[in-house]
Design an enzyme around this catalytic site. Structure first.
Site, PDB file in Angstrom:
ATOM      1  N   SER A 252      65.980 -37.017  13.273  1.00  0.00           N
ATOM      2  CA  SER A 252      65.197 -38.238  13.129  1.00  0.00           C
ATOM      3  C   SER A 252      65.626 -38.971  11.882  1.00  0.00           C
ATOM      4  CB  SER A 252      63.713 -37.893  13.025  1.00  0.00           C
ATOM      5  OG  SER A 252      63.483 -37.322  11.757  1.00  0.00           O
ATOM      6  N   LYS A 253      65.434 -40.279  11.925  1.00  0.00           N
ATOM      7  CA  LYS A 253      65.946 -41.089  10.824  1.00  0.00           C
ATOM      8  C   LYS A 253      65.180 -40.850   9.532  1.00  0.00           C
ATOM      9  CE  LYS A 253      63.621 -45.387  12.118  1.00  0.00           C
ATOM     10  NZ  LYS A 253      63.817 -46.734  12.603  1.00  0.00           N
ATOM     11  N   ARG A 254      64.045 -40.210   9.631  1.00  0.00           N
ATOM     12  CA  ARG A 254      63.307 -39.884   8.408  1.00  0.00           C
ATOM     13  C   ARG A 254      64.041 -38.816   7.590  1.00  0.00           C
ATOM     14  NH1 ARG A 254      57.125 -41.357   8.225  1.00  0.00           N
ATOM     15  NH2 ARG A 254      57.581 -43.534   8.622  1.00  0.00           N
ATOM     16  N   LYS A 255      64.826 -37.996   8.274  1.00  0.00           N
ATOM     17  CA  LYS A 255      65.480 -36.889   7.573  1.00  0.00           C
ATOM     18  C   LYS A 255      66.987 -37.060   7.457  1.00  0.00           C
ATOM     19  CE  LYS A 255      61.970 -33.518   8.260  1.00  0.00           C
ATOM     20  NZ  LYS A 255      61.472 -32.537   9.179  1.00  0.00           N
TER      21      LYS A 255
END
Ligand code: GLU
Length: 492
Positions: A252-255
């Protein structure tokens, strides 16, 4: 039978590495069998789909060398290849299901649906709503029909029993019908849902094999049923393992940076990215790590896909990229790669106005503009010494900015300015004070070109990566802190 596979991205955001990964496997499978690979744009979500996103997806896949035989740009005998241009086809097919009794008009309001779900929750039942739950009293149904109330078209689904779906990798997958709701096929605005459009198009486009992410497994029973209702043969399904972050959570783009734009802007070579994606859950018969797309196509075998979640590791990709640059690019090719990357008129042309007001000798060009030709800046906690904010406030400020920037529809200076103003207001800071740490995070120094212009030119992916890098440099955000920040952020 000619093998035909497809990639069917929804143009609702950045071009995702997951899309490229699935495209790669579909392409290899088609080529192995001398078949065709189709690109179809699934843009039935009119609110979230944008032409910009579609262009970026096409451009990224082409950059990676994942060429398609038919698609919205190249045409083909089964077009149009954009679902938003196929409305009449879906309407006809929904009508066909209504006539055969495999679908029904549902006039339930959203309040009624909530109440029905609530009843089921209270009774400890599965939340999937079945046709019989949704049925109105016949008088009420007639009244709503006659009154021209809004309705959706839903599919009939069995209430009990087990649905068995064949998967090329997983064998038989069993899903309890009790979990499957009477799926909406046509929304009240006359647009089809993914399920109807996907099945109708796969059939009409002659798709024989559907390789897609495992997140679609739960849709498979509905799709299988739709094929039965229409009396069509079903393509063979193959649900590929999802890409994972190193901590095994879903990529995910959060990580992790997930946009292909990011890898391109950071100076990865397309052949290295494609090669690395080919290593996700798959290996060459001789296990070698470096191979070309042609070699992958020639040796492709779906049975070599392993279902353990493949981990997408930036370090490994960087290593492979380095090998490609050092081993495969002679000086002329390296120069060409650098030109394509950033040393070209289009990119440098955007930077000239930034350095013009500050430059005295040409030799200052690189010191002033170096960060435009770099990845993550070399910064440490000390870089922020001149900023008078508390560490926690500083981290919150950078984190909130990352989150705001994730949501903006267009990456334009005015948009960025609006977000910065809003957050500066929230932190009760003057613009200059708010931007001081942003400056350091994005450009790596306290004195450089305009930070908002730099963000605009660097683009969303590199900007966000640099902000996230600064947060890490400042000690990162613990899980507990993240929870607190998220709560504060929601209250913005
Ligand atoms: N539009 C879907 C997506 O965005 C396609 C899923 C499928 O391949 O069936 O991934």
């Amino acid at each position: 039978m000619t093998v035909r596979t497809r990639i069917a991205p929804s143009p609702t955001g950045d071009p995702h590495v997951g899309t490229a990964y699935i495209a790669l496997f579909n392409l290899c499978f088609a080529r192995l069998h001398g078949g065709q690979f189709v690109l179809r744009i699934e843009d039935t979500d009119r609110q979230r789909s944008t032409a910009e996103s579609e262009n970026m997806i096409l451009d990224s896949l082409r950059w990676l060398g994942l060429d398609w035989d038919e698609g919205p740009d190249v045409g083909g005998p089964h077009g149009p290849y954009r679902q938003s241009e196929r409305g009449a086809i879906y309407a006809q097919h929904a009508e066909r299901l209504l006539e055969s009794g495999h679908a029904f008009k549902c006039y339930r309001t959203s309040e009624e649906l909530d109440a029905l779900r609530e009843e089921r929750r209270a009774a400890g039942l599965h939340l999937a709503l079945k046709p019989r739950d949704l049925a109105l009293d016949p008088d009420e149904q007639r009244k709503r029909e006659a009154g021209g109330y809004p309705y959706v078209i839903r599919m009939q689904v069995p209430s009990e029993g087990v649905c068995v779906v064949q998967d090329m990798l997983r064998g038989e997958i069993e899903v309890d019908w009790a979990q499957v709701d009477a799926q909406i096929l046509m929304k009240s605005d006359g647009m089809p849902t993914y399920h109807l459009a996907n099945v109708v198009d796969d059939h009409l486009m002659g798709i024989t094999h559907v390789l897609r992410g495992e997140e679609w497994i739960n849709s498979a029973p509905k799709h299988q049923l739709l094929y039965e209702y229409f009396g069509w043969p079903m393509p063979q399904l193959c649900h590929m393992p999802l890409l994972r972050n190193p901590d095994k959570s879903k990529l995910s783009k959060r990580k992790n940076p997930t946009s292909i734009n990011y890898y391109r802007r950071m100076g990865f070579l397309p052949q290295a990215v494609t090669n690395y994606l080919g290593r996700m859950g798959w290996s060459m018969p001789d296990e070698r790590e470096k191979f070309t797309l042609e070699e992958m196509m020639a040796h492709f075998d779906l049975q070599r896909v392993s279902l353990g979640g493949p981990v997408f590791e930036l370090d490994k990709l960087s290593w492979l990229n380095g090998v490609y640059i050092r081993e495969d690019l002679d000086d002329a090719a390296l120069l060409q790669a650098l030109r394509e990357w950033a040393f070209n008129e289009a990119y440098v042309g955007q930077i000239l106005p930034q350095i013009r007001p500050r430059i005295t000798t040409l030799s200052e060009a690189m010191p002033l503009a170096g960060h435009f030709f770099a990845g993550l800046p070399e910064i440490s906690e000390k870089s922020f010494d001149g900023v008078t904010l508390e560490r926690d406030t500083l981290v919150a400020l950078l984190q909130f900015l990352v989150w705001r920037l994730e949501t903006i529809p267009r990456w334009e200076k005015e948009e960025l300015l609006d977000q910065v103003k809003l957050l500066a207001g929230h932190f009760e800071l003057k613009m200059k004070a708010f931007l001081a740490p942003v400056f350091i995070a994005v450009t790596g120094s306290a004195h450089s070109t305009s930070v908002l212009d730099a963000m605009t030119i660097l683009g969303s992916d590199v900007t966000r990566a640099r902000l996230r890098h600064a947060i890490e440099v400042l000690g990162g955000v613990s899980k507990k802190q993240a929870k607190r920040l998220e709560k504060q952020y929601r209250e913005l």
